[in-house]
Motif scaffolding. Structure first.
Motif, PDB file in Angstrom:
ATOM      1  N   VAL A 187       0.854  -1.186   0.000  1.00 52.84           N
ATOM      2  CA  VAL A 187       0.000   0.000   0.000  1.00 52.84           C
ATOM      3  C   VAL A 187       0.889   1.234   0.000  1.00 52.84           C
ATOM      4  CG1 VAL A 187      -1.688   1.356   1.298  1.00 52.84           C
ATOM      5  CG2 VAL A 187      -1.909  -1.139   1.191  1.00 52.84           C
ATOM      6  N   GLU A 188       0.675   2.097  -0.979  1.00 52.46           N
ATOM      7  CA  GLU A 188       1.400   3.361  -1.053  1.00 52.46           C
ATOM      8  C   GLU A 188       0.618   4.448  -0.318  1.00 52.46           C
ATOM      9  OE1 GLU A 188       1.919   4.089  -5.198  1.00 52.46           O
ATOM     10  OE2 GLU A 188       3.279   2.379  -5.498  1.00 52.46           O
ATOM     11  N   ASN A 189       1.332   5.425   0.198  1.00 49.62           N
ATOM     12  CA  ASN A 189       0.718   6.545   0.917  1.00 49.62           C
ATOM     13  C   ASN A 189      -0.211   6.064   2.035  1.00 49.62           C
ATOM     14  OD1 ASN A 189       0.195   9.240   1.493  1.00 49.62           O
ATOM     15  ND2 ASN A 189      -1.469   9.390  -0.003  1.00 49.62           N
ATOM     16  N   PRO A 190       0.238   5.125   2.870  1.00 49.33           N
ATOM     17  CA  PRO A 190      -0.648   4.532   3.884  1.00 49.33           C
ATOM     18  C   PRO A 190      -1.073   5.504   4.979  1.00 49.33           C
ATOM     19  CG  PRO A 190       1.615   3.849   4.261  1.00 49.33           C
ATOM     20  CD  PRO A 190       1.604   4.577   2.944  1.00 49.33           C
ATOM     21  N   LYS A 191      -0.289   6.529   5.227  1.00 51.23           N
ATOM     22  CA  LYS A 191      -0.641   7.476   6.286  1.00 51.23           C
ATOM     23  C   LYS A 191      -1.980   8.138   5.998  1.00 51.23           C
ATOM     24  CE  LYS A 191       1.459  11.085   9.144  1.00 51.23           C
ATOM     25  NZ  LYS A 191       2.665  11.937   9.336  1.00 51.23           N
ATOM     26  N   GLN A 192      -2.276   8.352   4.706  1.00 53.29           N
ATOM     27  CA  GLN A 192      -3.552   8.938   4.316  1.00 53.29           C
ATOM     28  C   GLN A 192      -4.607   7.875   4.018  1.00 53.29           C
ATOM     29  OE1 GLN A 192      -0.563  10.492   3.215  1.00 53.29           O
ATOM     30  NE2 GLN A 192      -1.035  11.963   4.839  1.00 53.29           N
ATOM     31  N   LEU A 193      -4.197   6.780   3.379  1.00 49.64           N
ATOM     32  CA  LEU A 193      -5.163   5.783   2.921  1.00 49.64           C
ATOM     33  C   LEU A 193      -5.550   4.778   4.003  1.00 49.64           C
ATOM     34  CD1 LEU A 193      -3.720   5.037  -0.638  1.00 49.64           C
ATOM     35  CD2 LEU A 193      -5.636   6.524  -0.029  1.00 49.64           C
ATOM     36  N   CYS A 194      -4.621   4.454   4.885  1.00 48.46           N
ATOM     37  CA  CYS A 194      -4.879   3.463   5.948  1.00 48.46           C
ATOM     38  C   CYS A 194      -4.320   3.993   7.271  1.00 48.46           C
ATOM     39  CB  CYS A 194      -4.233   2.123   5.615  1.00 48.46           C
ATOM     40  SG  CYS A 194      -4.586   1.497   3.973  1.00 48.46           S
ATOM     41  N   PRO A 195      -4.833   5.111   7.751  1.00 46.86           N
ATOM     42  CA  PRO A 195      -4.203   5.786   8.893  1.00 46.86           C
ATOM     43  C   PRO A 195      -4.156   4.953  10.169  1.00 46.86           C
ATOM     44  CG  PRO A 195      -6.363   6.734   8.405  1.00 46.86           C
ATOM     45  CD  PRO A 195      -6.020   5.841   7.259  1.00 46.86           C
ATOM     46  N   GLN A 196      -5.216   4.179  10.447  1.00 47.89           N
ATOM     47  CA  GLN A 196      -5.226   3.423  11.692  1.00 47.89           C
ATOM     48  C   GLN A 196      -4.177   2.308  11.682  1.00 47.89           C
ATOM     49  OE1 GLN A 196      -7.273   3.794  14.860  1.00 47.89           O
ATOM     50  NE2 GLN A 196      -5.251   2.864  15.063  1.00 47.89           N
ATOM     51  N   VAL A 197      -4.107   1.577  10.580  1.00 52.49           N
ATOM     52  CA  VAL A 197      -3.107   0.511  10.475  1.00 52.49           C
ATOM     53  C   VAL A 197      -1.702   1.102  10.449  1.00 52.49           C
ATOM     54  CG1 VAL A 197      -2.215  -1.325   8.982  1.00 52.49           C
ATOM     55  CG2 VAL A 197      -4.677  -1.117   9.376  1.00 52.49           C
ATOM     56  N   TYR A 198      -1.548   2.218   9.768  1.00 53.10           N
ATOM     57  CA  TYR A 198      -0.241   2.894   9.738  1.00 53.10           C
ATOM     58  C   TYR A 198       0.214   3.247  11.152  1.00 53.10           C
ATOM     59  CZ  TYR A 198       3.310   6.390   8.570  1.00 53.10           C
ATOM     60  OH  TYR A 198       4.486   7.105   8.478  1.00 53.10           O
ATOM     61  N   GLU A 199      -0.706   3.722  11.964  1.00 52.04           N
ATOM     62  CA  GLU A 199      -0.370   4.068  13.351  1.00 52.04           C
ATOM     63  C   GLU A 199       0.004   2.821  14.142  1.00 52.04           C
ATOM     64  OE1 GLU A 199      -2.692   5.644  17.345  1.00 52.04           O
ATOM     65  OE2 GLU A 199      -3.393   6.326  15.377  1.00 52.04           O
ATOM     66  N   TRP A 200      -0.729   1.740  13.939  1.00 56.63           N
ATOM     67  CA  TRP A 200      -0.445   0.508  14.672  1.00 56.63           C
ATOM     68  C   TRP A 200       0.912  -0.089  14.286  1.00 56.63           C
ATOM     69  CZ3 TRP A 200      -6.045  -1.484  13.641  1.00 56.63           C
ATOM     70  CH2 TRP A 200      -6.898  -1.014  14.655  1.00 56.63           C
ATOM     71  N   VAL A 201       1.279   0.037  13.028  1.00 56.48           N
ATOM     72  CA  VAL A 201       2.575  -0.503  12.594  1.00 56.48           C
ATOM     73  C   VAL A 201       3.712   0.167  13.355  1.00 56.48           C
ATOM     74  CG1 VAL A 201       4.179  -0.689  10.653  1.00 56.48           C
ATOM     75  CG2 VAL A 201       1.758  -1.179  10.311  1.00 56.48           C
ATOM     76  N   ASP A 202       3.620   1.480  13.539  1.00 49.82           N
ATOM     77  CA  ASP A 202       4.578   2.214  14.380  1.00 49.82           C
ATOM     78  C   ASP A 202       6.023   1.943  13.960  1.00 49.82           C
ATOM     79  OD1 ASP A 202       5.472   3.867  16.419  1.00 49.82           O
ATOM     80  OD2 ASP A 202       5.485   2.254  17.910  1.00 49.82           O
ATOM     81  N   ALA A 203       6.276   1.952  12.660  1.00 50.73           N
ATOM     82  CA  ALA A 203       7.622   1.756  12.098  1.00 50.73           C
ATOM     83  C   ALA A 203       8.168   0.355  12.326  1.00 50.73           C
ATOM     84  CB  ALA A 203       8.606   2.788  12.649  1.00 50.73           C
ATOM     85  N   GLY A 204       7.335  -0.558  12.840  1.00 45.89           N
ATOM     86  CA  GLY A 204       7.816  -1.914  13.108  1.00 45.89           C
ATOM     87  C   GLY A 204       6.947  -2.958  12.441  1.00 45.89           C
ATOM     88  N   LEU A 205       6.398  -3.873  13.241  1.00 45.87           N
ATOM     89  CA  LEU A 205       5.561  -4.958  12.738  1.00 45.87           C
ATOM     90  C   LEU A 205       4.194  -4.924  13.405  1.00 45.87           C
ATOM     91  CD1 LEU A 205       8.013  -8.000  12.624  1.00 45.87           C
ATOM     92  CD2 LEU A 205       6.755  -7.073  10.684  1.00 45.87           C
TER      93      LEU A 205
END
Length: 411
Positions: A187-205
């Motif tokens: 997924v490209e541009n996830p901060k806008q398209l998938c904000p909740q999952v992007y937050e949960w990933v937190d630069a890790g897994l």
């Protein structure tokens, strides 16, 4: 002939093969060549990130004298872990602990560039598609390529991956289907398209484990999300599914949402909807027992996935290939009167012993991910006794990180 004067040809320009070439050149081997089927270094863009482990990959980085370069392009913050169920309930949140970083992340493409750039110019021969090996009367090996060209080597090192064409010259081991098929997408541009999952990933897994399925999300260095959706399927499911994973993305998205993740939270359906490609991968491994009885060839050996294909759940595949390069180099440079075949035997014995444990751990991790009690088992695996304080663990780690930054301990 002295060992360091041998003509050594490494077949395969992936991480294991490139690592092998780097160590040989650092140890003054004069004639080292890597042959790679890709037409150039840019044709294959590396996908996901991986972490290098302190007991394997980072040992190679240190011995290869690449630590400074590696630290410039790796991401220690990639060690954070979040686990949820299919209803998007958070089961565990374990932030990255800066002061105890042991497995920094690096994108596969970045790692490959780092290794390619570390080699003597001209070491890699691109656009060389392997066809066969011929043993010559003088003890050397002739390597034949698709275009009819040949190269003669004193030592051939097969580093050509899970579907190795060199493996049959060394052993009759066959790949075995693990029972799991994985679909990779991004997924490209996830901060806008998938904000909740992007937050949960937190630069890790970010793991979602439910219904004996795995939905594993990772942040890449370019800011995109890479997702691995895995579930139990019969071996020929990709072919028999009727899905065109390459050209009909909408049908694949519909299938995943309705047939695989039907009752999962819409947050995860949204991730699927924003996928830019799908790559299905049936997961194979080499059975453990035959590895112990593997008999080596006098001047041909294997490293990396060519030697020991394992399932990817413990993150030890590339790390193990790098450790192969370390151990094989050590056996080759050991001061002694040993013949080349004896040196290869010594390396292979070490590698088999080490990989028996690694392969077992990887299969155990796969069974955890696809177990009906996956979340509980994974929390146990990551936290051990700390699971009893998992609810306050994030606050404790954030406090430690604040102190670490304040006093510069992580620098």
């Amino acid at each position: 002939m002295k060992v360091k004067d041998l003509n050594i040809v490494i077949i395969g320009g992936g991480p294991a093969g490139l690592s092998m070439a780097r160590l040989l050149q650092l140890n003054d081997f004069k004639n080292v060549m890597v042959v790679e089927r890709d037409i150039n270094r840019t044709i294959r863009v590396g996908g996901s990130s991986l972490d290098l482990h302190s007991d394997s990959g980072l040992i190679f980085i240190e011995k290869a004298k690449l630590m400074n370069e590696f630290l410039r392009v790796s991401r220690p913050e990639g060690e954070s872990i979040t686990i949820a169920d299919k209803n998007a309930n958070i089961v565990l949140k374990k932030p990255h602990l800066k002061i105890a970083s042991k497995k920094p992340e690096i994108d596969r493409g970045v790692l490959r560039d780092l290794l390619v750039d570390s080699l003597v110019e001209g070491t890699i021969k691109w656009d060389h598609q392997f066809v066969s090996l011929n043993q010559l009367d003088n003890g050397k090996t002739e390597i034949v390529f698709k275009d009819g060209k040949t190269i003669v080597a004193d030592l051939v090192i097969g580093a050509d991956g899970a579907n190795s064409k060199i493996r049959p010259y060394v052993t009759d081991m066959k790949l075995k289907y693990s029972g799991i098929t994985l679909v990779e997408f991004e997924v490209e541009n996830p901060k806008q398209l998938c904000p909740q999952v992007y937050e949960w990933v937190d630069a890790g897994l970010f793991y979602v484990l439910d219904d004996e399925k795995g939905f594993i999300v990772q942040l890449k260095g370019d800011g995109n999300l890479i997702i691995y959706l895995s579930c139990k399927r019969e071996e020929n499911w990709i072919k028999n599914s009727g899905l065109d994973f390459k050209n009909d993305l909408e049908s694949v998205k519909t299938f995943i949402k309705k047939e695989v993740l039907s009752d999962w939270n819409p947050i995860f359906h949204n991730v699927v909807d924003n996928a830019t490609f799908f790559i299905p991968r049936p997961l194979f491994s080499i059975p453990l027992d035959p590895m112990i009885d593997w008999k080596s060839n006098k001047n041909i050996t294997l490293i990396g996935d060519a030697a020991h294909t394992i399932v990817p759940y413990a993150g030890k595949g590339i790390n193990s290939g790098m450790m192969d390069a370390v151990e094989l180099t050590e056996c080759l440079i050991e001061p002694s009167d040993m013949q080349l075949s004896e040196r290869l035997n010594r390396y292979e014995e070490k590698m088999h012993t080490r990989m028996l444990e690694v392969a077992t751990d990887s299969m155990d991790a796969q069974e955890i991910v696809h177990n009906k009690d996956a979340n509980t088992l994974l929390v146990d695996r990551f936290l051990g006794y700390y699971k009893y304080v998992k609810d306050i663990l994030p606050y404790f780690i954030y406090s430690i990180n604040y102190i670490t930054d304040l006093f510069g301990f992580s620098k």
